[in-house]
Design an enzyme around this catalytic site. Structure first.
Site, PDB file in Angstrom:
ATOM      1  N   TYR A  41      55.609  71.140  64.897  1.00 27.42           N
ATOM      2  CA  TYR A  41      55.938  71.411  66.296  1.00 27.42           C
ATOM      3  C   TYR A  41      57.033  70.477  66.800  1.00 27.42           C
ATOM      4  O   TYR A  41      57.825  70.852  67.660  1.00 27.42           O
ATOM      5  CB  TYR A  41      54.701  71.245  67.185  1.00 27.42           C
ATOM      6  CG  TYR A  41      53.858  72.496  67.329  1.00 27.42           C
ATOM      7  CD1 TYR A  41      53.260  73.077  66.227  1.00 27.42           C
ATOM      8  CD2 TYR A  41      53.676  73.091  68.577  1.00 27.42           C
ATOM      9  CE1 TYR A  41      52.491  74.216  66.347  1.00 27.42           C
ATOM     10  CE2 TYR A  41      52.904  74.231  68.707  1.00 27.42           C
ATOM     11  CZ  TYR A  41      52.315  74.787  67.596  1.00 27.42           C
ATOM     12  OH  TYR A  41      51.563  75.919  67.727  1.00 27.42           O
TER      13      TYR A  41
ATOM     14  N   LYS B  12      47.222  71.925  53.307  1.00 28.91           N
ATOM     15  CA  LYS B  12      47.672  72.717  52.154  1.00 28.91           C
ATOM     16  C   LYS B  12      48.274  71.750  51.149  1.00 28.91           C
ATOM     17  O   LYS B  12      49.480  71.757  50.887  1.00 28.91           O
ATOM     18  CB  LYS B  12      48.705  73.761  52.601  1.00 28.91           C
ATOM     19  CG  LYS B  12      48.109  75.006  53.247  1.00 28.91           C
ATOM     20  CD  LYS B  12      47.550  76.022  52.253  1.00 28.91           C
ATOM     21  CE  LYS B  12      48.658  76.730  51.489  1.00 28.91           C
ATOM     22  NZ  LYS B  12      48.080  77.662  50.486  1.00 28.91           N
TER      23      LYS B  12
ATOM     24  N   ASP C 156      44.197  78.084  54.055  1.00 29.88           N
ATOM     25  CA  ASP C 156      44.031  79.537  53.896  1.00 29.88           C
ATOM     26  C   ASP C 156      42.580  79.877  53.569  1.00 29.88           C
ATOM     27  O   ASP C 156      42.000  80.829  54.109  1.00 29.88           O
ATOM     28  CB  ASP C 156      44.996  80.091  52.827  1.00 29.88           C
ATOM     29  CG  ASP C 156      44.899  79.367  51.491  1.00 29.88           C
ATOM     30  OD1 ASP C 156      44.352  78.241  51.442  1.00 29.88           O
ATOM     31  OD2 ASP C 156      45.375  79.929  50.480  1.00 29.88           O
TER      32      ASP C 156
ATOM     33  N   ASP D   6      46.525  75.445  65.405  1.00 31.82           N
ATOM     34  CA  ASP D   6      46.887  76.517  66.330  1.00 31.82           C
ATOM     35  C   ASP D   6      46.307  77.841  65.837  1.00 31.82           C
ATOM     36  O   ASP D   6      45.659  78.582  66.580  1.00 31.82           O
ATOM     37  CB  ASP D   6      48.419  76.595  66.432  1.00 31.82           C
ATOM     38  CG  ASP D   6      48.878  77.696  67.370  1.00 31.82           C
ATOM     39  OD1 ASP D   6      48.276  77.839  68.452  1.00 31.82           O
ATOM     40  OD2 ASP D   6      49.829  78.421  67.013  1.00 31.82           O
TER      41      ASP D   6
ATOM     42  N   ASP E 182      42.597  80.010  67.068  1.00 30.68           N
ATOM     43  CA  ASP E 182      42.571  81.384  67.591  1.00 30.68           C
ATOM     44  C   ASP E 182      41.519  82.216  66.857  1.00 30.68           C
ATOM     45  O   ASP E 182      40.812  83.023  67.465  1.00 30.68           O
ATOM     46  CB  ASP E 182      43.946  82.063  67.447  1.00 30.68           C
ATOM     47  CG  ASP E 182      44.778  81.957  68.727  1.00 30.68           C
ATOM     48  OD1 ASP E 182      44.583  80.972  69.468  1.00 30.68           O
ATOM     49  OD2 ASP E 182      45.611  82.843  68.977  1.00 30.68           O
TER      50      ASP E 182
END
Ligand code: IPM
Ligand code: MN
Length: 370
Positions: free
Chosen positions: A142, A193, A226, A250, A254
């Site tokens: 970000y 990751k 993932d 983020d 959600d």
């Protein structure tokens, strides 16, 4: 009675209507003598851009710095799709996070039994779900530099974002997660990751070392981001606290939010470092949902996430966990009584407006203090 200085930033879309319900809840608390709020209002996002060409003004930033807590609605909408990138609505929120150094974003995902049928997953998978996503909020892709589009001069351009994390950033967010876990289910799942990203390798290394040094009593697991996304929809109740970086947080939050039936349900807290001298920290509270321009101004918005954000402020900024519990119980009771806004309608035969939901929560809250 304690007095707290709040800066309200309703923002765009449904932001102002759900913020009205926060003011209503705050008025009840003040009326009951539980807490008094000195409230100022500012502009952020598209509404700030319309007023003065910036996504948040320096004077509103100064108010945010001076407040005990910022209560933030939502920003953005198609009206501002074409404004310059630097002053797009989201930039106001990102500036608040960065300038107030709000590195720790707490996103609880709680599924009220009354709402389990509003989830797209089966009741047994989500009923009574209670997980906490701890998202790093001031670093990573970000904010990493370089962040630009360059012209390669051969008819091609190159878009660049930089994912970057330093040891101290990973340590301090890890510490928030471990400390929270001790007060909950005592388990942390750290996610990155590291199979493809160097920042993920470092993230993993730092979390493992921090755990060994300071938090051996807390159970620690690691999951690639993932795979964690997959596990979140397969069997979310295996998680207690999840700690992850800005971008993965983020996305994963959600997913977690939607497990609970509606994005309209979930509040969040963004916290800065505790000042050792004053015991205070900078903070901002906002619903996880966005500005929902399609339903703005129609009285359809669910104010629960916004009211829940005030509850989180009481818990994490003002040391009033009992009052926060009472607000959350008022919300649960109103839901149990069958009241529904449109987003959580499920099988209900009728729905209530934003104002009616806010009124019902205010009534329950008064009862809780009676
Ligand atoms: C969120 C939002 C923001 C983010 C946007 C509005 C910049 O999606 O708070 O999750 O990406 O962090
Ligand atoms: Mn988001």
């Amino acid at each position: 009675m304690a007095t707290y200085k709040l800066l309200l930033l309703p923002g765009d879309g449904i932001g102002p209507e759900v913020m009205t319900e926060v003011e209503k809840t705050a008025a009840v608390l003040s009326d009951l003598g539980v807490a008094h709020f000195e409230m100022e209002k500012g502009l952020v996002g598209g509404s700030a851009y319309d007023a003065h060409g910036q996504s948040i003004s320096d004077s509103d930033m100064a108010l945010a710095q001076a407040a005990d807590a910022v209560i933030f609605g939502a920003v953005g909408g198609p009206k501002w799709d074409a404004v310059p990138y630097d002053v797009r609505p989201e930039a106001g929120l990102l500036r608040l996070r960065k300038d107030l150094a709000l590195f720790a974003n707490l996103r609880p995902a709680i599924c009220y039994p009354a709402l389990a049928d509003a989830s797209s997953l089966k009741r047994e998978i989500v009923e009574n779900l209670d997980i906490m996503i701890v998202r790093e909020l001031t670093g990573g892709v970000y904010f990493g530099e370089p962040k630009q589009i360059i012209d390669l001069g051969n008819g091609q351009k190159r878009g660049i974002d930089t994912q970057v994390y330093d040891t101290y950033e990973i340590e301090r967010i890890g510490r928030v997660a471990f400390e929270l876990a001790r007060k909950r289910g005592n388990k942390v799942t750290s996610s990155e990751k590291r199979n493809v990203m160097k920042s993920g390798v470092l993230w993993h290394e730092v979390i493992v070392a921090l755990h060994a040094r300071e938090f051996k009593d807390v159970q620690l697991e690691h999951q690639l981001a993932d795979s964690l996304a997959m596990q979140l929809v397969r069997w979310p109740k295996q998680f207690d606290v999840i700690v992850t970086d800005n971008l993965f947080g983020d996305i994963l939050s959600d997913i977690a939010a939607m497990l609970t039936g509606s994005l309209g349900m979930l509040p969040s807290a963004s916290l800065g470092e505790m000042d050792a001298k004053t015991g205070k920290r900078k903070s901002l509270y906002e619903p996880v949902h966005g500005s929902a321009p399609d339903i703005a101004g129609k009285g359809l918005a669910n104010p629960i996430a916004m009211i829940g954000s005030l509850a989180m402020a009481l818990r994490y900024s003002f040391g009033q966990g009992d009052t926060a519990d009472k607000i959350e119980k008022a919300i649960a009771d109103v839901l149990a009584s069958g009241l529904r806004t449109a987003d959580i309608k499920g099988n209900a035969t009728s729905t209530v407006s934003t104002t009616q939901m806010g009124d019902a929560i205010a009534t329950e809250l008064r009862k809780a203090f009676a």
